[in-house]
Write an enzyme that holds these catalytic residues in place. Structure first.
Site, PDB file in Angstrom:
ATOM      1  N   HIS A 137      38.471  34.631  37.450  1.00  0.00           N
ATOM      2  CA  HIS A 137      38.610  35.669  36.424  1.00  0.00           C
ATOM      3  C   HIS A 137      39.118  36.967  37.057  1.00  0.00           C
ATOM      4  CE1 HIS A 137      37.158  37.659  32.594  1.00  0.00           C
ATOM      5  NE2 HIS A 137      37.302  38.710  33.394  1.00  0.00           N
ATOM      6  N   GLU A 138      38.517  37.349  38.187  1.00  0.00           N
ATOM      7  CA  GLU A 138      38.925  38.587  38.868  1.00  0.00           C
ATOM      8  C   GLU A 138      40.303  38.440  39.514  1.00  0.00           C
ATOM      9  OE1 GLU A 138      37.286  41.070  38.063  1.00  0.00           O
ATOM     10  OE2 GLU A 138      35.502  40.036  37.350  1.00  0.00           O
TER      11      GLU A 138
END
EC number: 3.5.1.88
Length: 198
Positions: A170-171
């Site tokens: 996600h990051e």
């Protein structure tokens, strides 16, 4: 001392969220050390009982409007996570499944097996009222990432699995100008075929 940081999260439709971030120089200069400390303050505080922030387990620099390849992940050893994610090998005395600021992260391996969180994902940069957030976000079950560890002060390789691997990806997407909503397939929103669901 850390409460001096001013935290303002950039949200859609701000265009900076769609830009790619760039690597930073190692050793870290004062500006990048302060950025790491701000991320730690923000996310750690967001997990506390009296926080003023929206709760989170990670943040990328671009979410502050800063196009640098750095993110912070802080995943507590929460029984609600570990009970449903058998891929995590967690000792009861461990406070965190993962906690570090990673500079210049690069994926060097990813598993074929895919995984998703049963209720979908959320994001500090995507307001809860933003449309088209419902659906499974398919991620690799395991990944290996190399980068510079802020806590260890050296280059490292991390092999992460399950929920922590999802947070990493996600990051990492943020650093490439992507958001979780880009990975939701409208033709199979909650289709669980071919993936493990946590």
């Amino acid at each position: 001392m850390l409460t001096m940081f001013k935290v303002e999260i950039v949200q859609l439709p701000k265009k900076v969220l769609r830009q790619k971030s760039k690597n930073v120089n190692i050793p870290l200069n004062k500006t990048n050390i302060e950025l790491a400390e701000k991320m730690i303050y923000h996310i750690d505080d967001s997990q506390g009982p009296n926080t003023k922030f929206r709760p989170g387990v990670g943040v990328a620099a671009v979410q502050y409007g800063i196009l640098k390849n750095v993110f912070y992940v802080c995943v507590p050893n929460d029984s609600r996570l570990t009970q449903r994610d058998s891929s995590q090998e967690v000792k009861p005395e461990d406070k965190y499944l993962f906690r570090d600021v990673i500079f210049n992260p690069e994926v060097i391996w990813k598993s074929d097996e895919m995984v998703a969180i049963s209720q979908g994902e959320g994001c500090l940069s995507v307001d809860e009222s933003w449309p088209n957030q419902e659906g499974l976000v398919r991620r690799h079950m395991e990944i290996k990432v190399k980068g510079y560890s802020y806590f260890q002060k050296k280059e490292m390789i991390w092999h992460v699995k399950g929920y922590v691997a999802i947070v990493f990806q996600h990051e990492l997407d943020h650093l490439n100008g992507m958001l979780f909503i880009d990975r939701i397939d409208p033709k199979r929103l909650w289709d669980k075929s071919g993936i493990k669901v946590l």
